[in-house]
Design a protein around this motif. Sequence first.
Motif, PDB file in Angstrom:
ATOM      1  N   GLU A   5       0.846  -1.209   0.000  1.00 52.84           N
ATOM      2  CA  GLU A   5       0.000   0.000   0.000  1.00 52.84           C
ATOM      3  C   GLU A   5       0.879   1.255   0.000  1.00 52.84           C
ATOM      4  OE1 GLU A   5      -0.571  -2.657   2.030  1.00 52.84           O
ATOM      5  OE2 GLU A   5      -2.269  -3.304   0.776  1.00 52.84           O
ATOM      6  N   GLU A   6       1.932   1.250   0.818  1.00 51.22           N
ATOM      7  CA  GLU A   6       2.821   2.427   0.883  1.00 51.22           C
ATOM      8  C   GLU A   6       3.538   2.632  -0.452  1.00 51.22           C
ATOM      9  OE1 GLU A   6       3.758   2.212   5.695  1.00 51.22           O
ATOM     10  OE2 GLU A   6       5.036   1.114   4.293  1.00 51.22           O
ATOM     11  N   ASN A   7       3.983   1.534  -1.061  1.00 52.13           N
ATOM     12  CA  ASN A   7       4.659   1.651  -2.360  1.00 52.13           C
ATOM     13  C   ASN A   7       3.691   2.175  -3.425  1.00 52.13           C
ATOM     14  OD1 ASN A   7       7.202   0.755  -1.541  1.00 52.13           O
ATOM     15  ND2 ASN A   7       6.649  -1.392  -1.800  1.00 52.13           N
ATOM     16  N   ASN A   8       2.454   1.684  -3.397  1.00 48.35           N
ATOM     17  CA  ASN A   8       1.468   2.135  -4.368  1.00 48.35           C
ATOM     18  C   ASN A   8       1.164   3.630  -4.178  1.00 48.35           C
ATOM     19  OD1 ASN A   8       1.287  -0.336  -5.549  1.00 48.35           O
ATOM     20  ND2 ASN A   8      -0.639  -0.927  -4.653  1.00 48.35           N
ATOM     21  N   ARG A   9       1.037   4.039  -2.920  1.00 46.70           N
ATOM     22  CA  ARG A   9       0.761   5.452  -2.631  1.00 46.70           C
ATOM     23  C   ARG A   9       1.896   6.322  -3.167  1.00 46.70           C
ATOM     24  NH1 ARG A   9       0.238   5.633   3.165  1.00 46.70           N
ATOM     25  NH2 ARG A   9      -0.985   3.756   2.998  1.00 46.70           N
ATOM     26  N   LYS A  10       3.126   5.858  -2.982  1.00 49.15           N
ATOM     27  CA  LYS A  10       4.295   6.629  -3.467  1.00 49.15           C
ATOM     28  C   LYS A  10       4.265   6.735  -4.992  1.00 49.15           C
ATOM     29  CE  LYS A  10       9.094   7.279  -3.532  1.00 49.15           C
ATOM     30  NZ  LYS A  10       9.659   8.553  -3.299  1.00 49.15           N
ATOM     31  N   LEU A  11       3.900   5.633  -5.667  1.00 48.53           N
ATOM     32  CA  LEU A  11       3.838   5.661  -7.135  1.00 48.53           C
ATOM     33  C   LEU A  11       2.763   6.650  -7.600  1.00 48.53           C
ATOM     34  CD1 LEU A  11       4.588   4.671  -9.932  1.00 48.53           C
ATOM     35  CD2 LEU A  11       3.147   2.656  -9.571  1.00 48.53           C
ATOM     36  N   ILE A  12       1.610   6.643  -6.933  1.00 50.29           N
ATOM     37  CA  ILE A  12       0.529   7.577  -7.296  1.00 50.29           C
ATOM     38  C   ILE A  12       1.015   9.023  -7.103  1.00 50.29           C
ATOM     39  CG2 ILE A  12      -1.798   8.374  -6.654  1.00 50.29           C
ATOM     40  CD1 ILE A  12      -2.351   5.367  -5.850  1.00 50.29           C
ATOM     41  N   GLU A  13       1.708   9.265  -5.978  1.00 56.26           N
ATOM     42  CA  GLU A  13       2.250  10.605  -5.705  1.00 56.26           C
ATOM     43  C   GLU A  13       3.212  11.053  -6.800  1.00 56.26           C
ATOM     44  OE1 GLU A  13       1.394  12.846  -3.527  1.00 56.26           O
ATOM     45  OE2 GLU A  13      -0.138  11.357  -2.996  1.00 56.26           O
ATOM     46  N   GLU A  14       4.071  10.136  -7.235  1.00 60.66           N
ATOM     47  CA  GLU A  14       5.069  10.473  -8.264  1.00 60.66           C
ATOM     48  C   GLU A  14       4.381  10.824  -9.589  1.00 60.66           C
ATOM     49  OE1 GLU A  14       8.322  10.887  -7.871  1.00 60.66           O
ATOM     50  OE2 GLU A  14       8.243  10.313  -5.754  1.00 60.66           O
TER      51      GLU A  14
END
Length: 198
Positions: free
Chosen positions: A96-105
């Motif tokens: 979930e944290e990795n996905n959130r970071k990708l969305i942010e990028e």
Amino acid sequence: MRIVFATKNRGKVREVQEKLKEFGIEVVPIDEVAEVEAPEETGETFCENAYQKATYYSEKLGMPVIAEDSGLEVEALGGKPGVYSSRFAGENATDEENNRKLIEELKKRELESSPARYISFFFLAFPDKSGLWSEGEVRGKVVREPRGTGGFGYDPLFIPEGYEKTMAELPLQEKNRISHRGKAVERLASVILKLKKL
Ligand code: IMP
């Protein structure tokens, strides 16, 4: 025929077990065979990491071991997160944290999506230090809206080429048919069966 798979990732185990069943090969997760401390992942390529993991465990256990290294390369991020896919949002980050970071990028770059690909490298190591490797990829795009509950990792954000659904919306067998891991493991299996070394 049985083979030990060096991973703690339950998603990978499920997919590889299902695929190798088609070839009559039983896959046993390493934690069901022995308790061995994991090696540090220091490679700069998927191939290097798969090789390091497989040879490390094969030498420790004195038996053939397969290991896999895989990840997501996003065009808009210059190929990141790549070999750092599981650690994109930091050491021990959750999916979930990795996905959130990708969305942010993607948001930072004002992009709704970006071309991307998943890559998988397998290495089968024998205790005599010989080995075999195989590779697979699947192209597609990553999007900002997560959909689906199947698969693992970045699957809710990844749409394979020719599909409208995300990888997390596909049944396991369908993902295995088109995925980087499914292709890589299928190639490895066809050589294993010819080799008759296991
Ligand atoms: P590894 O365990 O070091 O090979 O890390 C693989 C990481 O790449 C996973 O934790 C995911 O973040 C990502 N990844 C690899 N394959 C897949 C997949 O099939 N679906 C979603 N994410 C994947």
